[in-house]
Design an enzyme around this catalytic site. Structure first.
Site, short mmCIF file in Angstrom:
data_model
loop_
_atom_site.label_atom_id
_atom_site.label_comp_id
_atom_site.label_asym_id
_atom_site.label_seq_id
_atom_site.Cartn_x
_atom_site.Cartn_y
_atom_site.Cartn_z
N SER A 582 0.85 -1.20 0.00
CA SER A 582 0.00 0.00 0.00
C SER A 582 0.88 1.23 0.00
O SER A 582 2.02 1.20 0.50
CB SER A 582 -0.88 0.02 1.25
OG SER A 582 -1.51 1.29 1.37
N TYR A 595 -2.41 -0.46 10.76
CA TYR A 595 -2.47 -0.83 9.34
C TYR A 595 -1.22 -0.34 8.61
O TYR A 595 -0.54 -1.09 7.90
CB TYR A 595 -3.74 -0.24 8.70
CG TYR A 595 -3.89 -0.54 7.22
CD1 TYR A 595 -4.47 -1.75 6.80
CD2 TYR A 595 -3.48 0.36 6.23
CE1 TYR A 595 -4.63 -2.04 5.45
CE2 TYR A 595 -3.63 0.08 4.88
CZ TYR A 595 -4.21 -1.12 4.49
OH TYR A 595 -4.36 -1.41 3.16
N1 LIG Z 1 -8.48 -0.83 -1.89
C1 LIG Z 1 -7.49 -0.02 -1.66
O1 LIG Z 1 -7.59 1.19 -1.79
C2 LIG Z 1 -6.15 -0.55 -1.27
C3 LIG Z 1 -5.09 0.35 -1.18
C4 LIG Z 1 -3.85 -0.13 -0.81
C5 LIG Z 1 -3.70 -1.47 -0.52
N2 LIG Z 1 -4.77 -2.31 -0.62
C6 LIG Z 1 -4.54 -3.70 -0.28
O2 LIG Z 1 -5.02 -4.52 -1.34
C7 LIG Z 1 -5.45 -5.76 -0.82
C8 LIG Z 1 -6.84 -6.07 -1.34
O3 LIG Z 1 -7.74 -5.10 -0.90
P1 LIG Z 1 -9.19 -4.86 -1.53
O4 LIG Z 1 -9.37 -3.42 -1.65
O5 LIG Z 1 -9.38 -5.68 -2.72
O6 LIG Z 1 -10.10 -5.36 -0.35
P2 LIG Z 1 -11.18 -6.50 -0.25
O7 LIG Z 1 -11.65 -6.52 1.14
O8 LIG Z 1 -12.19 -6.35 -1.31
O9 LIG Z 1 -10.33 -7.80 -0.53
C9 LIG Z 1 -9.58 -8.45 0.45
C10 LIG Z 1 -10.01 -9.89 0.52
O10 LIG Z 1 -9.20 -10.56 1.48
C11 LIG Z 1 -10.03 -11.46 2.17
N3 LIG Z 1 -9.44 -11.78 3.48
C12 LIG Z 1 -9.43 -11.07 4.60
N4 LIG Z 1 -8.83 -11.75 5.58
C13 LIG Z 1 -8.44 -12.93 5.09
C14 LIG Z 1 -7.78 -14.07 5.62
N5 LIG Z 1 -7.40 -14.11 6.90
N6 LIG Z 1 -7.53 -15.11 4.80
C15 LIG Z 1 -7.92 -15.06 3.51
N7 LIG Z 1 -8.57 -14.03 2.96
C16 LIG Z 1 -8.82 -12.97 3.73
C17 LIG Z 1 -11.33 -10.72 2.32
O11 LIG Z 1 -12.41 -11.58 2.58
C18 LIG Z 1 -11.44 -10.01 0.99
O12 LIG Z 1 -12.22 -10.75 0.06
C19 LIG Z 1 -5.33 -5.63 0.70
O13 LIG Z 1 -4.12 -6.20 1.12
C20 LIG Z 1 -5.30 -4.15 0.92
O14 LIG Z 1 -4.65 -3.83 2.09
C21 LIG Z 1 -5.99 -1.85 -0.97
#
Ligand SMILES: NC(=O)c1ccc[n+]([C@@H]2O[C@H](COP(=O)([O-])OP(=O)(O)OC[C@H]3O[C@@H](n4cnc5c(N)ncnc54)[C@H](O)[C@@H]3O)[C@@H](O)[C@H]2O)c1
Ligand SMILES: [Zn+2]
Length: 705
Positions: A582, A595
């Site tokens: 991130s 986080y």
């Molecule tokens: N969306 C953003 O703006 C953003 C920005 C920077 C980083 N990220 C990172 O990108 C990644 C994906 O985020 P996203 O936005 O798609 O969110 P999201 O919540 O849609 O996807 C994350 C998925 O991980 C699953 N998950 C959570 N805990 C888990 C576990 N213990 N075991 C297996 N699966 C698990 C959730 O059920 C979810 O489906 C994350 O690591 C997040 O930190 C997202």
């Protein structure tokens, strides 16, 4: 019609009402019959065999009625045959070709001339078997590769047995490569034995016919049923099946365990020219063969029907392993496998050198396709999952043929020169050259954690679109079901597996990797994407918030990487790990202590891993998304409210707020992050590791220094 016929060894599937709905349309009935025949793998292997009918049609050039043949064209499978899979040819022109025929050494040139006989401009390219249907004067003809018939056809005294079973009502033509000449031989056989109901082709399969689609269907089923009956009566009579069992199978769990330990190693051995996808099968029929006393005698002989060995290579590799082998001592295991694979490759090279002709295509991949582990099961490897699975099906057919032939006589395989001439036939080579080229990730296996989520699913989809097979997973069952349904519709069942995964639980991690290995043979790309988010001020953060974030983000990434690397090292063909971190790993903002610091830990862990794994050609890179609001569960919860509060705006204002904050004034979509991941694994960045790629629309504060 005898509606009450009962068959024991084949499925009688004809439904009068369905057939009547075609209102006498002979082509529709041909397709119907073909689909029924193709639905039963005992009747014909995948893609094997062909069917035809001859009818009168008005000639578009003259308006006069003319006889036309509809016959399955080149490629395709009877089970799913549609009208566009048929070649449609003028019969008078096909018959006229006999005058142009210059003899067997020139027969390949006739295939080109079939194109001049095309009646319907929508016709599929005519297959090599066209002549076999053209010169027999029957309205409906089936040519199949039924296990039971090939068993008779591949038995040492198959001709005598055919006589015995059918009392002279079935003709016999010795093995000959399919082509124009074989078409003439079939006709000669019929002329010499008028009134026969079909012809057995030595080492190959069956021709059978009828005046109507229905009669042809039933005649074909009856012939196969009679062969199967005869085999059944004789099985185990003079000697036990395959000479009796030499060893016992391990339990199903132990077999899976052994297969899981072994497949990544095997995958490494067979992927010396291109990455291969694996398939494991331990059906009762496979075990009966590989556990038997006759395994060592029969397997090296190779398969009989040309279709069988085109798919499975000239012979399988019997692995030099016993059920007692622990498979934990990798160096010892590798020593054994090294010499087994070397020996196989040398055998294949010798086969090529010995039987090649002046103009033969260059030698193909010398690695085995089928590997047998007595007591455990069969491994097949090919360029994609469907091909690997089908190779297993074909070897299953070959096993049934050997079993049947050995029950009634003794099994004979095709002479090596004949096998070579089929494998390296120029017409076969042309077919291979016509196949679509692989995509950038063809043959690769990708596991993206949290791939039911917004970004994870987009990454999985991109990888699948680029040819990889993927393992969908998540700890959110509902979301995973939705993702699986979508992937099933978009990519089909061979392109993915799906399973529940909690990245914080070693047992769950163990399970998903076992699933990946058993389904595809290993893992090449791990994307750590699962995540959760909590945004709170320092004093509001609880200890449990802290632990949750560090468990999923940091420990999760660590455990997944550790397990994946174990498999990747066994494969030893290079691999990729991408960690979705991130912008927050680089930029500090308020209300983000746990986080943000966990993300920073993920980033540094990536660099540490990159430093440690370079020797194994395992690249570790980072993609930093920012503000990907679409489809994100993270953004659906309190996080959005927390961030909005931190910036002093409303939740609705967030997307625009984030876009404006970027240098490019862009909103970031899950697909943008997926493209960045593909950039790392698509081939152009193979020499990069320990890198960070920001996908954030440009945030100066997050520039990497
Ligand atoms: N969306 C953003 O703006 C953003 C920005 C920077 C980083 N990220 C990172 O990108 C990644 C994906 O985020 P996203 O936005 O798609 O969110 P999201 O919540 O849609 O996807 C994350 C998925 O991980 C699953 N998950 C959570 N805990 C888990 C576990 N213990 N075991 C297996 N699966 C698990 C959730 O059920 C979810 O489906 C994350 O690591 C997040 O930190 C997202
Ligand atoms: Zn055939």
């Amino acid at each position: 019609m005898d509606e009450t016929r009962s068959f024991k060894h084949v499925q009688y599937l004809w439904d009068d009402a369905t057939a009547a709905s075609f209102k006498g349309d002979e082509v529709a009935l041909l397709i119907y019959r073909s689909n029924l025949l193709g639905a039963d793998l005992r009747l014909t292997n995948y893609g094997g065999g062909n069917t035809s009918c001859k009818i009168q049609m008005p000639d578009p050039l003259t308006g006069n009625e003319t006889e036309v043949m509809y016959v399955k064209g080149s490629g395709g499978d009877l089970g799913t045959l549609k009208k566009n899979g048929l070649s449609v040819l003028y019969m008078d022109r096909l018959n006229g070709l006999k005058k142009r025929y210059r003899g067997i050494e020139h027969e390949d040139e006739m295939v080109e001339l079939f194109n001049h006989c095309i009646f319907d401009l929508q016709s599929k390219v005519p297959s090599i078997d066209t002549a076999l249907h053209a010169f027999l004067p029957f309205r409906h003809i089936d040519h199949l590769h039924p296990d039971a018939a090939i068993a008779v056809a591949a038995a040492k005294d198959g001709k005598r047995i055919t006589e015995e079973i059918f009392n002279g009502t079935l003709g016999w033509v010795e093995w000959q490569r399919p082509g124009f000449d074989l078409g003439l031989k079939l006709k000669a056989c019929l002329d010499a034995h008028p009134g026969i109901r079909g012809i057995m082709l030595g080492s190959h399969g069956l021709f059978s016919w009828g005046d109507t689609s229905y009669q042809s269907y039933v005649n074909t089923l009856e012939i196969i049923e009679q062969c199967a009956d005869y085999i059944e009566k004789n099985t185990g009579k003079s000697r036990p099946v395959f000479g009796g069992m030499k060893i016992n199978s391990l339990s199903p769990e132990e077999r899976k365990e052994k297969a899981t330990a072994l497949m990544p190693l095997l995958r490494g051995y067979v992927s010396t020219q291109m990455p291969m996808i694996g398939h494991f099968s331990d059906s009762t029929a496979v075990l009966e063969f590989i556990n038997s006393r006759d395994l060592e005698k029969l397997a090296p002989m190779g398969t009989s029907c040309p279709d069988h060995f085109l798919r499975t290579k000239i012979s399988p590799l019997i692995l030099p392993l016993s059920t007692n082998d622990e498979l934990k001592d990798i160096p010892t295991l590798q020593q054994k496998l090294n010499s087994a694979f070397d020996a196989y490759r040398i055998m294949y090279k010798e086969y090529y050198e010995r039987y090649k002709h002046a103009g033969s295509p260059p030698m193909r991949d010398p690695n085995p396709v089928v590997m047998l582990y007595p007591g455990v099961g069969m491994f097949t490897f090919a360029k994609d999952k469907a091909t690997a699975r089908i190779a297993a099906e074909f070897y299953g057919n070959a096993i049934q043929v050997m079993k049947g032939a050995e029950a009634i006589s003794s099994y004979t395989s095709l002479p090596r020169q004949e096998a070579f001439d089929i494998e390296y036939w120029l017409l076969e080579e042309a077919k291979l050259q016509r196949m679509p080229r692989g995509r950038p990730l063809t043959g690769r296996v990708a596991l993206i954690t949290g791939s039911a989520g917004g970004i994870g699913k987009a990454i999985a989809r991109k990888m699948a679109e680029e040819g990889a097979v993927v393992i969908l997973n998540d700890n959110d069952k509902g979301r995973l079901e939705i993702a699986s349904r979508e992937f099933g519709q978009q990519f089909g069942k061979d392109a993915f597996e799906s399973g529940l995964l909690d990245v914080t639980e070693p047992a769950s991690i163990q399970k998903i990797f076992q699933q990946a290995v058993l389904a595809f043979g290993g893992v090449d790309i791990l994307v750590n994407c699962a995540g959760i988010s909590i945004s709170k001020s320092l004093e509001e953060h609880t200890e449990s918030d802290w632990d949750k974030l560090y468990d999923v983000l940091v420990k999760g990434q660590f455990l997944m990487t550790q397990k994946a690397v174990g498999i990747m090292r066994k494969q030893n063909i290079g691999a990729d790990i991408i960690n979705i971190v991130s912008k927050n790993a680089l930029v500090s903002g308020p209300n983000n202590a746990a986080y943000g610091s966990a993300k920073a830990a993920q980033l540094h862990l990536s660099r540490l891993n990159a430093a440690e794994l370079g020797n194994d050609h395992i690249r570790v890179n980072v993609v930093n998304p920012d503000a990907v609001i679409h489809d994100s569960k993270i953004w659906a919860g309190e996080w959005a409210a927390g961030r909005a509060k931190a910036y002093g705006i409303t939740v609705e204002e967030l997307p625009a707020y984030y876009a404006k904050r970027t240098l490019l004034n862009e909103m970031i979509l899950p697909e943008d992050v997926a493209n960045a991941c593909f950039a790392f694994v698509g081939g152009l960045l193979n020499k990069s590791t320990g890198n960070v790629l920001n996908v954030d629309g440009g945030v100066a504060a997050a520039f990497v220094r």
